[in-house]
Structures are given as structure tokens and as C-alpha cells.
Design an enzyme around this catalytic site. Structure first.
Site, PDB file in Angstrom:
ATOM      1  N   ASN A 223      -3.207 -12.581   0.760  1.00  0.00           N
ATOM      2  CA  ASN A 223      -3.836 -11.215   1.143  1.00  0.00           C
ATOM      3  C   ASN A 223      -5.240 -10.331   1.162  1.00  0.00           C
ATOM      4  O   ASN A 223      -6.284 -11.159   0.720  1.00  0.00           O
ATOM      5  CB  ASN A 223      -2.875  -9.914   0.375  1.00  0.00           C
ATOM      6  CG  ASN A 223      -2.852 -10.359  -0.633  1.00  0.00           C
ATOM      7  OD1 ASN A 223      -4.236 -10.231  -1.333  1.00  0.00           O
ATOM      8  ND2 ASN A 223      -2.028 -10.733  -1.251  1.00  0.00           N
TER       9      ASN A 223
ATOM     10  N   ASP B  24       5.312 -11.580  -1.601  1.00  0.00           N
ATOM     11  CA  ASP B  24       6.205 -12.067  -2.002  1.00  0.00           C
ATOM     12  C   ASP B  24       7.471 -12.968  -0.925  1.00  0.00           C
ATOM     13  O   ASP B  24       8.754 -12.732  -1.654  1.00  0.00           O
ATOM     14  CB  ASP B  24       6.507 -10.825  -1.146  1.00  0.00           C
ATOM     15  CG  ASP B  24       6.304  -9.504  -1.728  1.00  0.00           C
ATOM     16  OD1 ASP B  24       6.636  -9.687  -3.119  1.00  0.00           O
ATOM     17  OD2 ASP B  24       5.758  -8.483  -1.700  1.00  0.00           O
TER      18      ASP B  24
ATOM     19  N   LYS C  93      -1.721 -31.890   8.367  1.00  0.00           N
ATOM     20  CA  LYS C  93      -1.764 -30.632   9.441  1.00  0.00           C
ATOM     21  C   LYS C  93      -0.896 -30.592  10.009  1.00  0.00           C
ATOM     22  O   LYS C  93      -0.640 -31.098  11.029  1.00  0.00           O
ATOM     23  CB  LYS C  93      -3.477 -31.059   9.847  1.00  0.00           C
ATOM     24  CG  LYS C  93      -4.018 -29.734  10.571  1.00  0.00           C
ATOM     25  CD  LYS C  93      -5.650 -29.914  10.969  1.00  0.00           C
ATOM     26  CE  LYS C  93      -5.869 -28.987  12.273  1.00  0.00           C
ATOM     27  NZ  LYS C  93      -7.017 -29.363  12.893  1.00  0.00           N
TER      28      LYS C  93
ATOM     29  N   PHE D 162       1.422  -2.368 -11.265  1.00  0.00           N
ATOM     30  CA  PHE D 162       0.479  -1.692  -9.456  1.00  0.00           C
ATOM     31  C   PHE D 162       1.779  -1.676  -8.436  1.00  0.00           C
ATOM     32  O   PHE D 162       2.450  -2.210  -8.433  1.00  0.00           O
ATOM     33  CB  PHE D 162      -0.419  -2.060  -9.011  1.00  0.00           C
ATOM     34  CG  PHE D 162      -1.626  -1.840 -10.179  1.00  0.00           C
ATOM     35  CD1 PHE D 162      -1.718  -2.386 -11.322  1.00  0.00           C
ATOM     36  CD2 PHE D 162      -2.905  -1.030  -8.978  1.00  0.00           C
ATOM     37  CE1 PHE D 162      -2.827  -1.533 -12.141  1.00  0.00           C
ATOM     38  CE2 PHE D 162      -3.675  -1.372  -9.999  1.00  0.00           C
ATOM     39  CZ  PHE D 162      -4.221  -0.769 -11.156  1.00  0.00           C
TER      40      PHE D 162
ATOM     41  N   LYS E 214       9.677   1.994  -8.243  1.00  0.00           N
ATOM     42  CA  LYS E 214       9.249   0.048  -8.601  1.00  0.00           C
ATOM     43  C   LYS E 214       9.764   0.641 -10.626  1.00  0.00           C
ATOM     44  O   LYS E 214       9.273   0.040 -11.257  1.00  0.00           O
ATOM     45  CB  LYS E 214       7.712   0.179  -8.562  1.00  0.00           C
ATOM     46  CG  LYS E 214       7.876  -0.634  -7.408  1.00  0.00           C
ATOM     47  CD  LYS E 214       6.859  -1.112  -6.576  1.00  0.00           C
ATOM     48  CE  LYS E 214       6.972  -1.826  -5.847  1.00  0.00           C
ATOM     49  NZ  LYS E 214       6.021  -0.727  -4.156  1.00  0.00           N
TER      50      LYS E 214
ATOM     51  N   LYS F  15      12.038  -1.845 -12.064  1.00  0.00           N
ATOM     52  CA  LYS F  15      11.126  -2.883 -12.938  1.00  0.00           C
ATOM     53  C   LYS F  15      11.682  -2.631 -14.991  1.00  0.00           C
ATOM     54  O   LYS F  15      10.493  -3.811 -14.813  1.00  0.00           O
ATOM     55  CB  LYS F  15       9.621  -3.282 -12.446  1.00  0.00           C
ATOM     56  CG  LYS F  15      10.537  -3.385 -10.988  1.00  0.00           C
ATOM     57  CD  LYS F  15       9.109  -4.393  -9.873  1.00  0.00           C
ATOM     58  CE  LYS F  15       9.110  -5.084  -8.754  1.00  0.00           C
ATOM     59  NZ  LYS F  15       8.340  -5.608  -7.912  1.00  0.00           N
TER      60      LYS F  15
HETATM   61  O1  PMT Z   1      -8.107  -6.683  -5.662  1.00  0.00           O
HETATM   62  P1  PMT Z   1      -9.146  -5.447  -5.551  1.00  0.00           P
HETATM   63  O2  PMT Z   1      -9.725  -5.770  -3.993  1.00  0.00           O
HETATM   64  O3  PMT Z   1      -9.681  -4.328  -5.710  1.00  0.00           O
HETATM   65  O4  PMT Z   1      -7.743  -4.907  -4.696  1.00  0.00           O
HETATM   66  C1  PMT Z   1      -6.790  -4.082  -5.950  1.00  0.00           C
HETATM   67  C2  PMT Z   1      -5.418  -3.468  -5.132  1.00  0.00           C
HETATM   68  C3  PMT Z   1      -4.998  -2.940  -4.200  1.00  0.00           C
HETATM   69  C4  PMT Z   1      -5.007  -5.447  -4.758  1.00  0.00           C
HETATM   70  C5  PMT Z   1      -4.615  -3.288  -6.394  1.00  0.00           C
HETATM   71  O5  PMT Z   1      -4.649  -2.062  -6.978  1.00  0.00           O
HETATM   72  C6  PMT Z   1      -2.891  -3.431  -6.646  1.00  0.00           C
HETATM   73  O6  PMT Z   1      -2.517  -1.691  -5.868  1.00  0.00           O
HETATM   74  N1  PMT Z   1      -1.620  -4.176  -6.534  1.00  0.00           N
HETATM   75  C7  PMT Z   1      -0.624  -4.512  -6.255  1.00  0.00           C
HETATM   76  C8  PMT Z   1      -0.615  -4.775  -5.127  1.00  0.00           C
HETATM   77  C9  PMT Z   1       0.722  -5.424  -4.811  1.00  0.00           C
HETATM   78  O7  PMT Z   1       1.438  -6.341  -5.084  1.00  0.00           O
HETATM   79  O8  PMT Z   1       1.578  -4.672  -4.267  1.00  0.00           O
HETATM   80  P2  PMT Z   1       3.317  -5.445  -4.921  1.00  0.00           P
HETATM   81  O9  PMT Z   1       3.514  -3.538  -4.207  1.00  0.00           O
HETATM   82  O10 PMT Z   1       3.286  -5.197  -3.394  1.00  0.00           O
HETATM   83  O11 PMT Z   1       4.138  -5.000  -5.848  1.00  0.00           O
HETATM   84  C10 PMT Z   1       4.580  -4.245  -6.502  1.00  0.00           C
HETATM   85  C11 PMT Z   1       3.870  -5.025  -8.624  1.00  0.00           C
HETATM   86  O12 PMT Z   1       5.578  -6.181  -8.184  1.00  0.00           O
HETATM   87  C12 PMT Z   1       2.790  -5.161  -8.577  1.00  0.00           C
HETATM   88  O13 PMT Z   1       2.326  -5.255 -10.159  1.00  0.00           O
HETATM   89  C13 PMT Z   1       2.744  -6.169  -8.269  1.00  0.00           C
HETATM   90  O14 PMT Z   1       1.795  -7.786  -9.637  1.00  0.00           O
HETATM   91  C14 PMT Z   1       4.265  -7.243  -8.813  1.00  0.00           C
HETATM   92  N2  PMT Z   1       4.262  -8.764  -8.181  1.00  0.00           N
HETATM   93  C15 PMT Z   1       4.993  -8.509  -6.927  1.00  0.00           C
HETATM   94  C16 PMT Z   1       5.726  -9.233  -5.673  1.00  0.00           C
HETATM   95  C17 PMT Z   1       6.022 -10.378  -6.712  1.00  0.00           C
HETATM   96  N3  PMT Z   1       6.730 -11.932  -5.992  1.00  0.00           N
HETATM   97  N4  PMT Z   1       5.508  -9.888  -8.675  1.00  0.00           N
HETATM   98  C18 PMT Z   1       5.089  -9.436  -8.649  1.00  0.00           C
HETATM   99  O15 PMT Z   1       5.135  -9.282 -10.152  1.00  0.00           O
END
Ligand code: PMT
Length: 399
Positions: A208, A277, A287, A321, A335, A339
Site C-alpha cells: 500500500n 489485511d 516467477k 490508527f 475499532k 479491538k
Molecule cells: O506512513 P504514512 O505515509 O505517513 O501514512 C500514515 C498512515 C495513513 C498509514 C497512518 O496515518 C494510518 O492511518 N495508519 C493505519 C493504516 C491502517 O492500516 O488502517 P486500518 O484502518 O486498515 O487498520 C486499523 C488498525 O488496525 C491500525 O492500527 C492497523 O495498524 C491495525 N491492523 C490492521 C490490519 C492488521 N492485519 N493488523 C493490524 O494490527
């Protein structure tokens, strides 16, 4: 040793507050030199600032009273901090575009000292996309803004645009020059940053747009606050933050292992990484060769690290986040509860200046016991500092 403040006064009715600010800074034992634009001199006379600062006031790039130096370069080098207060829309526009046609803009282009900008203008001017774009550009240059306050404006409107009060600006300057507080001394802070890469075959992967900037800024601020910081980073080209232990991982599974390993000893955990995810169910060792027709990749879920941490949480203050494109509040609150996090930092990744790869962000902080708090557009460093301050305040509140 006395610190040197270069106060740049540009033309607005709030110039009178700059006079009071000069007096406060002199009383607090700073050396103050003042530059005024031509418009500023329509509001307050240079003599006012000369008397208050006990220094010559600079108004014209071509008036060189000391033949041994070039005035704007000399001032640029002299300053420990440059402050533009009040800053007009015009001056913000010039600085954002590298224009240098008066004493303020030439000096600020030549300085390597921190530049702080305290805007003051009509509320609609402040909100105009051109002004907001210029502010955004200046954030990206690393300039710091002292946000205007809300209230009665000289133009008769009520809204955002008042120059911050001189006492508050002086206090921010004191804080800047005083020893940094170390509220995180003795605390273990675990932060994740960046994207993950999920391999498809030896040459292809799913990932991403995360650059790591948000998470690295959090790690840097936490370290400045005295924390013992471990940063678990997905692939990123950013330099490692000073005083931070960085562990690089590639995939969501590797991030899961490292985070779970460090979790038991952590006091604060901040999950700003953009973790995949889904990952390809089968990783080809060779390949993949192209063939006629479509290719279907079968994806499987990765483990949700934040969810797992929420289940195992003991002393840890757990911050997640949320990168959202719609229904921000609903998704963030969901969330927070699902969580078992203590705080969710939501960013609308469709907003200009927010989210992936930008140097700035706009976040809203969600907590169970407090109303949501939205921060304005700020550099990722400032956003990080404010998030850390909010975490510290609420950890104390909980203990
Ligand atoms: O890195 P930059 O370019 O500065 O950009 C910053 C950012 C946009 C990446 C950051 O500000 C941000 O939003 N990070 C979270 C991105 C994300 O994956 O969001 P989500 O809504 O999909 O996930 C929610 C939370 O679950 C997050 O804390 C994530 O770390 C966590 N997660 C998600 C998937 C997974 N398999 N395990 C997790 O722990």
C-alpha cells in the site's frame, strides 16, 4: 546565553499586538530585532519597535547602515528563531513560493533558523483554498504555525483569524528554548510504521502507499520525550529516528511476530502501520509466467495484530490508527470497541494533506470516555507531538 528572536511584522491591524509581544520578550531577557514591511508601517511606526526592542528596526533591503555586512544575511544568521507575527495572507503566499522582494521575505529565505508563522486575517481569507494551500506548503518546508484564535475580528466578522495573544506566543517561545520535558522517561514505547509487503512470487508483491512518515514521527517525538522506543517498521526509505531502536520487517506475519514479542514489556503501543489485511494464499517460488486470459489470485486473511493486542492487554496503553475514506466516526468507534483499544487515531485519507505519504496529516482522536478531538492540518511531527501529549495526559488520568 541570550537567545535572538527576529520578529517579522507584516501589515495588519494586529501589528499593535506585535509591539506588546516585543516588550514581553525583552522583559524575558531575549534579544529582539524587528523587521517591518511597508504595509506594517502603515499601522505602527518603526520607532515603537525601536524603543521597545532597543535595536535598529529594518524596513528596506537596500538600506545598509553597516557597510561590513549585508543586512538581510546578517539578520538571517543572527536569529535563533524567526517569528512572523502578524503574518498576512500576502506574506504567507510569498514565503510559500520563494519570493524575495522585501526585507522580511529576503531574510526568511536566507535563514536556517526555525521559522514560526502566526497568521492574522479575515476568517474567509484564512479559509481560502489559496491561503490553505500556501500554509500546507510551508508546513512541508518545516515551518511551524501558531494557529490564529477565534473571536471578534477587526473587520467585524467573528471567526478564526485573530493573532494569538502575545502572552501565549511568548510562552511557546519559552517552551521551545527550555530543556525538553521527559514525561516518558522509564517508559517502553512500541510503535509500528510503514506498509507491509505480501509476496506473490519472487518479483511481485501486494502493498500500500504508506511511507512510514507518521509512525517515524511518532517514534521521534516519543524518544524526545525520554521514552525507550522500539519501532517496528515495514519497508521504508526514511532515515531511522535518532535514539530509536528500529526493527525492519516485510510482511504482516513478520510484523505480528515482532510486535507480539515486544508487547509484554511495553507501556505504550501505537499501531500506525498500514498492515495488509489479505495476502496471497499461495506464494509461487518461481516467477509467474503470463498466459492468455485472466489470472485469479486467491487471498487469505492476515492476523489482525491490534485485535490480538487488545485481547492480551494488561498495563499497556493501546493506540490504534484508522485509515478511513467514509463514515470516519462510526468506523473509528467500532475499532475502539472491537479491538479493545484505549485510543483510535482516525485519518480521512481522502482529505487533502492527510493520510498516506503526505508530510502533513489531519487526525481525530477517539477515546471511550472523552468526546472526539480533531486536530487541524499539521505537519506529521506536530501531529505526533500532540498525539503523544494526549496519550500521556490520559495515561496519567487512568493511573
Ligand atoms: O506512513 P504514512 O505515509 O505517513 O501514512 C500514515 C498512515 C495513513 C498509514 C497512518 O496515518 C494510518 O492511518 N495508519 C493505519 C493504516 C491502517 O492500516 O488502517 P486500518 O484502518 O486498515 O487498520 C486499523 C488498525 O488496525 C491500525 O492500527 C492497523 O495498524 C491495525 N491492523 C490492521 C490490519 C492488521 N492485519 N493488523 C493490524 O494490527
Amino acid at each position: 546565553m541570550k537567545k535572538n528572536i527576529l520578529l517579522c511584522v507584516t501589515g495588519g491591524i494586529a501589528c499593535y499586538k506585535a509591539a506588546s509581544l516585543t516588550s514581553k520578550l525583552i522583559q524575558s531577557d531575549y534579544s529582539v530585532k524587528v523587521i517591518m514591511t511597508e504595509s506594517a508601517m502603515n499601522f505602527v511606526s518603526p520607532l515603537t519597535f525601536q524603543a521597545l526592542s532597543r535595536n535598529e528596526v529594518y524596513t528596506d533591503t537596500f538600506i545598509e547602515n553597516n557597510p561590513e555586512v549585508i543586512a538581510h544575511i546578517d539578520l538571517a544568521d543572527w536569529a535563533d528563531l524567526c517569528l512572523v507575527a502578524p503574518a498576512t495572507a500576502n506574506m504567507i503566499g510569498k514565503l510559500a513560493n520563494g519570493l524575495a522582494d522585501d526585507m522580511v521575505s529576503t531574510t526568511l529565505l536566507a535563514t536556517t533558523a526555525p521559522v514560526w508563522i502566526a497568521p492574522a486575517m479575515n476568517v474567509h481569507m484564512y479559509d481560502h483554498p489559496a491561503v490553505q494551500k500556501n500554509i500546507n506548503t510551508l508546513y512541508q518546508f518545516g515551518h511551524r504555525f501558531i494557529e490564529p484564535g477565534e473571536g471578534y475580528l477587526a473587520c467585524g466578522y467573528v471567526g478564526k483569524g485573530r493573532l494569538e495573544e502575545p502572552e501565549t506566543i511568548a510562552e511557546l517561545i519559552h517552551q521551545h528554548f527550555s530543556e525538553p520535558a521527559q514525561p516518558l522517561k522509564g517508559k517502553n514505547v512500541l510503535i509500528t510504521a510503514g506498509p507491509t509487503k505480501e509476496r506473490i512470487d519472487p518479483v511481485r508483491f501486494l502493498t500500500n502507499h504508506s511511507s512510514g512518515k507518521m509512525g517515524y514521527a511518532l517514534a521521534e517525538e516519543a524518544a524526545k520525550m525520554g521514552g525507550n522506543v522500539t519501532l517496528i517498521s515495514g519497508p521504508s526509505t526514511l532515515p531511522s529516528p535518532l535514539g530509536v531502536k528500529v526493527i525492519f520487517v516485510e510482511s504482516a506475519a513478520q510484523m505480528y511476530d515482532q510486535v507480539l514479542h515486544h508487547f509484554p514489556k511495553a507501556d505504550i503501543v501505537i499501531k500506525s502501520a498500514a498492515v495488509a489485511d489479505y495476502r496471497p494464499k499461495h506464494v509461487s517460488q518461481q516467477k509467474l509466467k503470463k498466459k492468455d486470459g485472466n489470472l485469479t489470485l486467491e487471498l487469505e486473511r492476515t492476523k489482525d495484530i491490534l485485535l490480538e493486542l487488545g485481547k492480551r492487554k494488561k498495563q499497556q496503553f493501546l493506540v490504534g490508527f484508522a485509515a478511513e475514506t467514509e463514515n470516519i466516526e462510526e468506523h473509528a468507534l467500532s475499532k475502539l470497541n472491537r479491538k479493545n483499544a484505549d485510543m483510535i487515531i482516525a485519518n480521512d485519507i481522502t482529505a487533502e494533506g492527510a493520510g498516506f505519504a503526505a508530510d502533513t496529516n489531519i487526525v481525530t482522536i477517539f477515546q471511550k470516555k472523552h468526546p472526539p478531538k480533531t486536530l487541524p492540518l499539521l505537519s506529521k511531527s506536530e501531529t505526533a507531538r500532540k498525539i503523544m501529549e494526549e496519550i500521556i495526559q490520559n495515561m496519567v488520568g487512568e493511573s
